[in-house]
Design an enzyme around this catalytic site. Structure first.
Site, PDB file in Angstrom:
ATOM      1  CE  LYS A  11       0.701   1.516   4.425  1.00 41.80           C
ATOM      2  NZ  LYS A  11       1.461   2.659   4.797  1.00 41.80           N
ATOM      3  CG  ASP A 137      -0.906  -0.134   8.219  1.00 42.99           C
ATOM      4  OD1 ASP A 137      -1.725   0.724   8.595  1.00 42.99           O
ATOM      5  OD2 ASP A 137       0.283   0.113   7.977  1.00 42.99           O
TER       6      ASP A 137
HETATM    7  O1  C5P Z   1      -0.100  -1.986  14.645  1.00 44.92           O
HETATM    8  P1  C5P Z   1       1.318  -2.022  14.173  1.00 44.92           P
HETATM    9  O2  C5P Z   1       2.101  -3.147  14.788  1.00 44.92           O
HETATM   10  O3  C5P Z   1       1.453  -1.975  12.684  1.00 44.92           O
HETATM   11  O4  C5P Z   1       1.952  -0.670  14.698  1.00 44.92           O
HETATM   12  C1  C5P Z   1       3.313  -0.540  14.974  1.00 44.92           C
HETATM   13  C2  C5P Z   1       3.530   0.598  15.949  1.00 44.92           C
HETATM   14  O5  C5P Z   1       3.259   1.847  15.304  1.00 44.92           O
HETATM   15  C3  C5P Z   1       2.651   0.595  17.179  1.00 44.92           C
HETATM   16  O6  C5P Z   1       3.205  -0.175  18.208  1.00 44.92           O
HETATM   17  C4  C5P Z   1       2.614   2.078  17.554  1.00 44.92           C
HETATM   18  O7  C5P Z   1       3.797   2.429  18.234  1.00 44.92           O
HETATM   19  C5  C5P Z   1       2.661   2.764  16.204  1.00 44.92           C
HETATM   20  N1  C5P Z   1       1.307   3.128  15.705  1.00 44.92           N
HETATM   21  C6  C5P Z   1       0.637   4.200  16.286  1.00 44.92           C
HETATM   22  N2  C5P Z   1      -0.600   4.536  15.825  1.00 44.92           N
HETATM   23  C7  C5P Z   1      -1.171   3.855  14.797  1.00 44.92           C
HETATM   24  C8  C5P Z   1      -0.494   2.770  14.185  1.00 44.92           C
HETATM   25  C9  C5P Z   1       0.755   2.427  14.671  1.00 44.92           C
HETATM   26  O8  C5P Z   1       1.135   4.831  17.216  1.00 44.92           O
HETATM   27  N3  C5P Z   1      -2.365   4.208  14.375  1.00 44.92           N
END
Ligand code: C5P
Length: 287
Positions: A11, A137
């Protein structure tokens, strides 16, 4: 059925705005996400012996329970009490830690693939709920297309079709950790000019007016990543010089993409940008 092969698409973010920081540390976002044709291929094969066996064409990636594809398979096996085991093979093309949802999309493809392979009959809502447990995501990667994403990225609203647009993606030679970018993000540093006008951008995209869209395509995380790594602003400058109608950093970076008026212009830019040996470059289309 004992074997299935599915594409796992990358993406790009046509915009990214941070609305607020939540108490749990996550950030509430408002962004436009777009699937592109650059993809990994996920091969799933049922095995008689129990357990998950993971192989990845990119040997630098972990082939264990820290890999999002593994976690997706484990989640499905535990939740639905699936018998036997599964061999997961990832043919990796999407760069890792690059802002292109490479890990999330592999997890999404494993969830979708297991649903088909084992005839579980789960609807897309259920798959997205499971996906959110792996990453913010993943729900988008399950749905794909052109979407307004809100919440932490999981509240998805379909937008008018924006497929078939020529895209060039360049990945400067650094890996970016998303948590680190978010932890450096300071809301008080963001001015109105840094933020996308999401409503206007949706209107421009609906008309497929890339020039108009480019005025509203902003990613507030550029403030962090570009100040941290000069090479990202350099990549964006070169993308614009190479003829992009619009260009932006994707996600938390470091990948920068450009949208082009036609395939010929995209190919010219791809050739120019491929001349920098330390950067990786891809040509793709929006899906
Ligand atoms: O959910 P994912 O593992 O992809 O996200 C990685 C990190 O990115 C999370 O632990 C967080 O620190 C940050 N994040 C965030 N807000 C979001 C998505 C991700 O702070 N909406």
């Amino acid at each position: 059925m004992s074997y299935i092969e599915i594409p796992a698409y990358a993406k790009i973010n046509l915009s990214l705005d941070v609305v607020r920081k939540r108490e749990d540390g996550y950030h509430e976002l408002k962004m436009i996400m777009q699937t592109v044709s650059l993809h990994d291929t996920i091969c799933l094969e049922k095995t008689r012996e129990a357990g998950i066996h993971l192989e990845c064409s990119d040997r630098s990636l972990p082939a264990d329970s820290t890999n999002t594809a593994w976690r997706a398979a484990e989640l499905m096996f535990e939740r639905y009490g699936l018998a036997g085991g599964l061999r997961v093979r990832i043919i990796k093309r999407i760069p890792v830690a690059a802002g292109l949802a490479g890990g999330s999309t592999d997890a999404a493809a494993v969830l979708k693939g297991i649903n088909e392979l084992y005839d579980l009959g789960l609807d897309i809502g259920e798959l997205k709920r499971l996906g959110l447990r792996i990453g913010a995501d993943v729900p988008f990667c399950i749905e794909g297309g052109t979407r307004l994403a809100e919440g932490i990225g999981e509240i998805l609203t379909p937008l008018p079709d924006f497929s078939g647009v020529d895209v060039v993606i360049v990945r400067p030679d650094i890996a970016i950790s998303t948590p680190q970018v978010f932890s450096r993000f300071d809301m008080s540093q963001v001015t109105e000019q840094d933020r996308p006008d999401t409503g206007q951008l949706i209107g421009a995209l609906a008309k497929r007016d890339i020039k108009e869209a480019s005025r509203h395509m902003k990613n507030v995380l550029e403030l962090v990543t570009m100040r941290w790594h000069d090479t990202v602003s350099l990549a964006k400058g070169r993308m614009e010089k190479a003829g992009a109608e619009a260009s932006l950093m994707s996600g938390s970076g470091p990948s920068v993409f450009g949208l082009f008026a036609d395939q010929e212009k995209a190919l010219e830019a791809y050739t120019m940008l491929s001349a920098y040996p330390q950067w990786e470059c891809w040509i793709a289309k929006t899906v």
